[in-house]
Design an enzyme around this catalytic site. Structure first.
Site, PDB file in Angstrom:
ATOM      1  N   GLU A   1       0.873  -1.178   0.000  1.00  0.00           N
ATOM      2  CA  GLU A   1       0.000   0.000   0.000  1.00  0.00           C
ATOM      3  C   GLU A   1       0.904   1.220   0.000  1.00  0.00           C
ATOM      4  O   GLU A   1       1.549   1.530   0.994  1.00  0.00           O
ATOM      5  CB  GLU A   1      -0.909   0.008   1.239  1.00  0.00           C
ATOM      6  CG  GLU A   1      -1.762   1.261   1.344  1.00  0.00           C
ATOM      7  CD  GLU A   1      -2.434   1.431   2.707  1.00  0.00           C
ATOM      8  OE1 GLU A   1      -2.607   2.590   3.127  1.00  0.00           O
ATOM      9  OE2 GLU A   1      -2.757   0.419   3.350  1.00  0.00           O
TER      10      GLU A   1
ATOM     11  N   ARG B   1       0.945  10.394   0.193  1.00  0.00           N
ATOM     12  CA  ARG B   1       1.314  11.474   1.121  1.00  0.00           C
ATOM     13  C   ARG B   1       2.456  12.329   0.610  1.00  0.00           C
ATOM     14  O   ARG B   1       2.834  13.302   1.252  1.00  0.00           O
ATOM     15  CB  ARG B   1       1.730  10.878   2.479  1.00  0.00           C
ATOM     16  CG  ARG B   1       0.625  10.129   3.177  1.00  0.00           C
ATOM     17  CD  ARG B   1       1.089   9.608   4.517  1.00  0.00           C
ATOM     18  NE  ARG B   1       0.175   8.607   5.041  1.00  0.00           N
ATOM     19  CZ  ARG B   1       0.364   7.948   6.171  1.00  0.00           C
ATOM     20  NH1 ARG B   1       1.448   8.166   6.881  1.00  0.00           N
ATOM     21  NH2 ARG B   1      -0.515   7.058   6.579  1.00  0.00           N
TER      22      ARG B   1
ATOM     23  N   THR C   1      -4.061   6.311   1.744  1.00  0.00           N
ATOM     24  CA  THR C   1      -4.315   7.714   2.086  1.00  0.00           C
ATOM     25  C   THR C   1      -5.064   8.430   0.958  1.00  0.00           C
ATOM     26  O   THR C   1      -4.725   9.557   0.582  1.00  0.00           O
ATOM     27  CB  THR C   1      -3.009   8.471   2.450  1.00  0.00           C
ATOM     28  OG1 THR C   1      -2.152   7.602   3.199  1.00  0.00           O
ATOM     29  CG2 THR C   1      -3.309   9.677   3.326  1.00  0.00           C
TER      30      THR C   1
ATOM     31  N   LYS D   1     -10.992  -0.658   6.678  1.00  0.00           N
ATOM     32  CA  LYS D   1      -9.755  -0.323   7.376  1.00  0.00           C
ATOM     33  C   LYS D   1     -10.151   0.283   8.725  1.00  0.00           C
ATOM     34  O   LYS D   1     -11.092   1.079   8.792  1.00  0.00           O
ATOM     35  CB  LYS D   1      -8.966   0.690   6.556  1.00  0.00           C
ATOM     36  CG  LYS D   1      -7.756   1.270   7.283  1.00  0.00           C
ATOM     37  CD  LYS D   1      -6.930   2.124   6.335  1.00  0.00           C
ATOM     38  CE  LYS D   1      -5.815   2.830   7.081  1.00  0.00           C
ATOM     39  NZ  LYS D   1      -4.801   3.367   6.170  1.00  0.00           N
TER      40      LYS D   1
END
Length: 206
Positions: free
Chosen positions: A41, A45, A69, A129
């Protein structure tokens, strides 16, 4: 792999990776794969993230590359266009959820409260999640919601270590965990990919 449930079964640990330099993405992915972890993953960011996803998708086809994210509808589309095979969100607004569904990719939407989890379940999602795992109540919290929400399974992420990982993985409503400890910034910066491979090998045995 077509659903969020499938994502939970790829590996006991899903590496959560921050890449500052796209040149580091492929060797990091190869080190994880060599250690026995077949999924990554890569978080959105940093400015290098989309380019890093493109490179891993093209050059390391044996690893399942996802984008983490995802916090805006546009990012969901950008990640899919870059070659991501799945999406992960830290939380979920209606707009982000709609964009993830529209992408056609499997995804893990983020939830940290019972109400958020119930809202996602209402939309037909059963693999979520749980973030930020440790700060939001950790193992005890997940254990306590298993009874009222028996159909949901989670990938807890946030503050989990190799030491605390087994207690999460022992829970019936946890499919896998997210871990940033497999790819420490210090190892990536030093290009110490042997260290990452060793951490991946340790995690693959959990």
């Amino acid at each position: 792999m077509t659903t969020g449930q499938d994502l939970l079964e790829l590996s006991p640990v899903m590496p959560v990776v921050v890449i500052d330099d796209a040149d580091d993405a492929v060797p990091t992915a190869r080190a994880l794969l060599a250690g026995g972890i077949g999924v990554i993953e890569l978080t959105l960011r940093t400015p290098a993230a989309l380019s890093a996803i493109e490179r891993v998708a093209a050059e390391v086809p044996d690893i399942v590359i996802g984008a983490g994210t995802v916090t805006s509808p546009g990012q969901a589309k950008q990640a899919a266009d870059a070659g991501a095979k799945f999406l992960v969100t830290p939380g979920c607004t209606d707009a982000v959820l709609d964009a993830c569904i529209e992408s056609g990719l499997p995804f893990l939407p983020g939830a940290s409260t019972v109400s958020e989890a119930m809202r996602l379940a209402e939309r037909g999602l059963s693999a979520l999640k749980f973030f930020p795992a440790e700060a939001a109540g950790g193992v005890g919290y997940l254990k306590s919601i298993a009874g009222p929400l028996p159909s949901l399974k989670f990938c807890p992420t946030g503050g989990i270590t190799v030491a605390s990982a087994p207690s999460y993985l022992a829970l019936p409503n946890v499919g896998c965990i997210g871990g940033s400890w497999l790819t420490p910034k210090s190892a990536i910066t030093a290009r110490d990919f042997a260290a990452i491979e060793a951490l991946a090998a340790e995690a693959a045995k959990l």
